[in-house]
Write a protein that holds these residues in place. Structure first.
Motif, PDB file in Angstrom:
ATOM      1  N   ASP A   1      49.268  41.223  25.503  1.00 54.13           N
ATOM      2  CA  ASP A   1      48.439  40.372  26.358  1.00 54.13           C
ATOM      3  C   ASP A   1      49.259  39.802  27.511  1.00 54.13           C
ATOM      4  OD1 ASP A   1      46.295  40.876  24.751  1.00 54.13           O
ATOM      5  OD2 ASP A   1      46.354  38.938  23.703  1.00 54.13           O
ATOM      6  N   THR A   2      50.468  39.379  27.212  1.00 58.98           N
ATOM      7  CA  THR A   2      51.336  38.832  28.250  1.00 58.98           C
ATOM      8  C   THR A   2      51.682  39.908  29.273  1.00 58.98           C
ATOM      9  OG1 THR A   2      52.268  37.318  26.637  1.00 58.98           O
ATOM     10  CG2 THR A   2      53.483  37.584  28.666  1.00 58.98           C
ATOM     11  N   LYS A   3      51.950  41.114  28.790  1.00 63.48           N
ATOM     12  CA  LYS A   3      52.282  42.220  29.689  1.00 63.48           C
ATOM     13  C   LYS A   3      51.081  42.558  30.574  1.00 63.48           C
ATOM     14  CE  LYS A   3      54.023  46.947  29.578  1.00 63.48           C
ATOM     15  NZ  LYS A   3      54.359  48.068  28.702  1.00 63.48           N
ATOM     16  N   GLY A   4      49.901  42.589  29.997  1.00 64.46           N
ATOM     17  CA  GLY A   4      48.686  42.861  30.783  1.00 64.46           C
ATOM     18  C   GLY A   4      48.445  41.786  31.833  1.00 64.46           C
ATOM     19  N   TRP A   5      48.649  40.540  31.452  1.00 64.52           N
ATOM     20  CA  TRP A   5      48.455  39.435  32.403  1.00 64.52           C
ATOM     21  C   TRP A   5      49.454  39.542  33.551  1.00 64.52           C
ATOM     22  CZ3 TRP A   5      51.500  35.335  34.009  1.00 64.52           C
ATOM     23  CH2 TRP A   5      50.848  34.341  34.743  1.00 64.52           C
ATOM     24  N   LEU A   6      50.717  39.866  33.237  1.00 61.72           N
ATOM     25  CA  LEU A   6      51.736  40.005  34.279  1.00 61.72           C
ATOM     26  C   LEU A   6      51.427  41.181  35.206  1.00 61.72           C
ATOM     27  CD1 LEU A   6      55.015  39.250  32.301  1.00 61.72           C
ATOM     28  CD2 LEU A   6      53.951  37.840  34.063  1.00 61.72           C
ATOM     29  N   LEU A   7      50.904  42.290  34.653  1.00 64.07           N
ATOM     30  CA  LEU A   7      50.531  43.435  35.495  1.00 64.07           C
ATOM     31  C   LEU A   7      49.380  43.081  36.440  1.00 64.07           C
ATOM     32  CD1 LEU A   7      50.843  46.402  32.978  1.00 64.07           C
ATOM     33  CD2 LEU A   7      52.303  45.930  34.956  1.00 64.07           C
ATOM     34  N   ARG A   8      48.373  42.365  35.938  1.00 69.85           N
ATOM     35  CA  ARG A   8      47.257  41.937  36.794  1.00 69.85           C
ATOM     36  C   ARG A   8      47.736  40.981  37.884  1.00 69.85           C
ATOM     37  NH1 ARG A   8      44.596  41.917  31.888  1.00 69.85           N
ATOM     38  NH2 ARG A   8      44.778  39.664  31.658  1.00 69.85           N
ATOM     39  N   ALA A   9      48.652  40.062  37.538  1.00 69.91           N
ATOM     40  CA  ALA A   9      49.191  39.144  38.542  1.00 69.91           C
ATOM     41  C   ALA A   9      50.000  39.913  39.584  1.00 69.91           C
ATOM     42  CB  ALA A   9      50.070  38.082  37.872  1.00 69.91           C
ATOM     43  N   GLY A  10      50.746  40.930  39.168  1.00 70.17           N
ATOM     44  CA  GLY A  10      51.509  41.759  40.105  1.00 70.17           C
ATOM     45  C   GLY A  10      50.590  42.526  41.044  1.00 70.17           C
ATOM     46  N   ASP A  11      49.481  43.075  40.507  1.00 69.55           N
ATOM     47  CA  ASP A  11      48.516  43.778  41.356  1.00 69.55           C
ATOM     48  C   ASP A  11      47.905  42.834  42.390  1.00 69.55           C
ATOM     49  OD1 ASP A  11      48.979  46.138  40.037  1.00 69.55           O
ATOM     50  OD2 ASP A  11      47.250  45.908  38.666  1.00 69.55           O
ATOM     51  N   TRP A  12      47.595  41.606  41.959  1.00 68.20           N
ATOM     52  CA  TRP A  12      47.013  40.629  42.885  1.00 68.20           C
ATOM     53  C   TRP A  12      48.006  40.292  44.004  1.00 68.20           C
ATOM     54  CZ3 TRP A  12      48.362  35.520  44.079  1.00 68.20           C
ATOM     55  CH2 TRP A  12      47.439  34.837  44.848  1.00 68.20           C
ATOM     56  N   LEU A  13      49.290  40.157  43.648  1.00 66.09           N
ATOM     57  CA  LEU A  13      50.293  39.826  44.660  1.00 66.09           C
ATOM     58  C   LEU A  13      50.468  40.944  45.685  1.00 66.09           C
ATOM     59  CD1 LEU A  13      53.066  38.093  42.538  1.00 66.09           C
ATOM     60  CD2 LEU A  13      51.602  37.032  44.245  1.00 66.09           C
ATOM     61  N   LEU A  14      50.200  42.199  45.286  1.00 66.34           N
ATOM     62  CA  LEU A  14      50.392  43.334  46.184  1.00 66.34           C
ATOM     63  C   LEU A  14      49.136  43.709  46.965  1.00 66.34           C
ATOM     64  CD1 LEU A  14      52.621  45.560  43.895  1.00 66.34           C
ATOM     65  CD2 LEU A  14      53.331  44.164  45.839  1.00 66.34           C
ATOM     66  N   LEU A  15      48.060  42.934  46.823  1.00 67.39           N
ATOM     67  CA  LEU A  15      46.826  43.220  47.565  1.00 67.39           C
ATOM     68  C   LEU A  15      47.078  43.166  49.065  1.00 67.39           C
ATOM     69  CD1 LEU A  15      43.993  41.282  45.703  1.00 67.39           C
ATOM     70  CD2 LEU A  15      44.205  43.729  45.964  1.00 67.39           C
ATOM     71  N   GLU A  16      46.408  44.035  49.804  1.00 66.12           N
ATOM     72  CA  GLU A  16      46.525  44.048  51.257  1.00 66.12           C
ATOM     73  C   GLU A  16      45.469  43.111  51.834  1.00 66.12           C
ATOM     74  OE1 GLU A  16      48.783  45.450  53.197  1.00 66.12           O
ATOM     75  OE2 GLU A  16      49.829  46.178  51.437  1.00 66.12           O
TER      76      GLU A  16
END
Length: 193
Positions: free
Chosen positions: A43-58
């Protein structure tokens, strides 16, 4: 400028404890996930991946730069609060120097001569040990003449640091004691036990 002997709060010991804490947290979450079927790590890994995707949004202003600006502002504010509330350090030293300069320029008590200071010390000694301070007992403790002692005590009376008490009768005597202002002066200037 850091004072000599002061260390930075981030030492090798702190960094080692932080690394050990991260390692222990990883081991605990892995053991919980493996043996107790608690998907905490996943769950923590999934949350961190979603946060990383949000940070890389254009977007017109990338999210990572917005988060960097917010983190910088929070860090600057934290440092400012830390140094403002810190009781020691450069701010505390500056405050101490200002207090000494103020006390020197605005003395709470009158300036005394060397003889008057010596007499105040003797009277403080008498008061500290609850002894009666007569002219003879004061003269025994100081190495100045009786006349100089009398003049000094009269000057201290005029400055309202000493009061004179006279008893009447066959064995009448004159005693000297400190006033409240004299006791305050003695407490501030001399080390009393």
């Amino acid at each position: 400028m850091a004072a000599e002997g002061k260390r930075l709060p981030l030492t090798f010991k702190v960094m080692a404890c932080l690394a050990a804490g991260i390692l222990v947290a990883w081991v605990v979450t892995t053991l919980l996930d493996t043996y107790f079927n608690m998907p905490l790590l996943a769950d923590t890994k999934g949350w961190l991946l979603r946060a990383g995707d949000w940070l890389l949004l254009e977007t017109p202003m990338p999210n990572w730069s917005l988060m960097l600006i917010i983190a910088t502002l929070i860090g600057t504010l934290s440092v400012a609060i830390y140094y403002t509330r810190s009781p020691d350090g450069a701010g505390g030293e500056l405050h101490e120097i200002e207090r000494k300069v103020y006390k020197k320029n605005n003395p709470q008590f009158p300036q005394l001569t060397e003889n008057q200071t010596l007499l105040m010390e003797v009277l403080a000694y008498h008061a500290n040990y609850r002894k009666i301070a007569s002219l003879d007992s004061v003269c025994k403790l100081v190495s100045i003449s009786t006349l100089e002692v009398e003049v000094g005590l009269k000057q201290l009376e005029a400055k309202r640091l000493v009061k004179r008490s006279a008893t009447r009768g066959t064995f009448g005597a004159t005693t000297f004691s400190l006033t409240v202002a004299g006791k305050d002066y003695a407490l501030e200037r001399f080390e009393l036990t």
